[in-house]
Scaffold this motif. Structure first.
Motif, PDB file in Angstrom:
ATOM      1  N   HIS A  94       0.847  -1.201   0.000  1.00 19.19           N
ATOM      2  CA  HIS A  94       0.000   0.000   0.000  1.00 19.19           C
ATOM      3  C   HIS A  94       0.876   1.242   0.000  1.00 19.19           C
ATOM      4  O   HIS A  94       2.103   1.144   0.097  1.00 19.19           O
ATOM      5  N   HIS A 120       5.877   2.085   3.832  1.00 23.78           N
ATOM      6  CA  HIS A 120       5.904   0.953   2.889  1.00 23.78           C
ATOM      7  C   HIS A 120       6.376   1.404   1.499  1.00 23.78           C
ATOM      8  O   HIS A 120       7.159   0.728   0.856  1.00 23.78           O
ATOM      9  N   ASP A 140      -0.107  -4.353   6.316  1.00 23.49           N
ATOM     10  CA  ASP A 140      -0.535  -3.927   7.653  1.00 23.49           C
ATOM     11  C   ASP A 140      -1.880  -4.536   8.067  1.00 23.49           C
ATOM     12  O   ASP A 140      -2.576  -3.984   8.922  1.00 23.49           O
ATOM     13  N   HIS A 146      -7.427  -1.299   6.041  1.00 20.33           N
ATOM     14  CA  HIS A 146      -6.351  -0.482   6.633  1.00 20.33           C
ATOM     15  C   HIS A 146      -6.179   0.772   5.775  1.00 20.33           C
ATOM     16  O   HIS A 146      -5.999   1.870   6.272  1.00 20.33           O
ATOM     17  N   HIS A 189       1.232   3.807   2.102  1.00 18.01           N
ATOM     18  CA  HIS A 189       1.682   4.494   3.321  1.00 18.01           C
ATOM     19  C   HIS A 189       3.195   4.689   3.329  1.00 18.01           C
ATOM     20  O   HIS A 189       3.943   3.859   2.808  1.00 18.01           O
TER      21      HIS A 189
HETATM   22 FE   LIG Z   1      -0.027   1.201   6.729  1.00 17.76          FE
END
Ligand SMILES: [Fe+2]
Length: 279
Positions: A66, A71, A159, A140, A68
């Motif tokens: 993803h 990551h 996550d 998430h 974020h």
């Molecule tokens: Fe995350």
């Protein structure tokens, strides 16, 4: 303080990164390597470290779970330095195609990522005896995707797990979607759970099932009180749910127990009725 550890899980290598301006890092983040494939890229504060590690044996492709910042934070740097494609869900591609706003605590803890061209990936990748299949698992975040390595039963879970029990959500997390996603994931054939922050190389399914039980229990308890007409504060008081004051302060309220409770109420509102369990 910097943390950099290498973990060997047979053919899977996990690189654990941590960084903090003062004291021990609150959390570390994992980057996984199988054969020529890198899964996730850690965060901007450890950019030099990850580039140095990869120099000796550059990957030939990068997959993101993803967008974020812990990551995808070094996806652009790795792509530029080693001239490799970055793959992910089409929503990850949309999110990372231009700079996006992050909050001060995210900049402090992880650092800011850079825009990167992500190639949407919804098929399977095969090579060197491995088969990697993406499974969209939102909740998430909208783009959250896990990767199942089907020949060995490894799940690279981003996550979705984090721990058996959790104490806070980011403001945009959706509990009902997480429950649905975890149920879908538990129907897959895997043993090792390579979480982005808390790997469970053995009995991974058991740990993820515990997380599901916790979320369902939490949902049911909050929903039962919300249906009676209770508001967030009253629900938290009745269920003895407390905030982590430090996390609340550090994250300017963007990460909290209240967001978990609110996510249940939002889910009930979305369904326009008040069932006691998510669909
Ligand atoms: Fe995350």
């Amino acid at each position: 303080m910097r943390i950099l550890k290498k973990h060997d899980y047979g053919p899977v290598t996990g690189y654990e990164f941590g960084w903090s301006p003062v004291g021990r890092p609150l959390m570390t983040a994992y980057v996984y390597r199988i054969g020529p494939v890198l899964i996730d890229t850690a965060f901007a504060h450890v950019r030099k470290d990850i580039i140095n590690i990869l120099k000796a044996d550059p990957p030939d492709s990068v997959f993101l779970t993803h967008h974020h910042e812990d990551h995808g934070g070094n996806a652009s740097a790795i792509k530029k330095r080693f001239n490799v494609p970055v793959y992910g869900h089409r929503l990850t591609a949309q999110k990372l195609e231009k700079k996006y706003r992050i909050l001060p605590y995210q900049r402090l803890i992880w650092g800011a990522g850079e825009p990167v061209e992500v190639t949407p990936f919804d098929d399977k990748w095969e090579g060197m005896g491995f088969t990697l299949v993406p499974v969209h698992a939102p909740g998430h975040s909208k783009d959250h995707t896990v990767y199942l390595e089907t020949r060995n039963g490894w799940l690279f879970s981003g996550d979705i797990y984090l721990g058996d029990r959790i104490r806070y959500f980011r403001s945009d997390e959706k509990i009902a979607d997480q429950i649905t996603s975890i149920k879908k994931i538990l129907s897959l054939d895997f043993e090792a759970l390579f979480c982005g922050h808390n790997p469970r190389p053995e009995d991974g399914k058991k740990f993820l099932a515990r997380k599901l039980a916790f979320l369902e229990d939490f949902y049911g308890n909050v929903a039962a009180l919300a249906i009676k007409g209770m508001e967030e504060k009253e629900i938290m008081h009745t269920l003895n749910l407390t905030e982590d004051r430090f996390i609340l302060w550090l994250c300017f309220g963007n990460v909290s127990m209240k967001h978990m409770v609110r996510s249940v109420i939002d889910s009930l509102m979305d369904q326009q009725h008040f069932p006691s369990m998510p669909p």
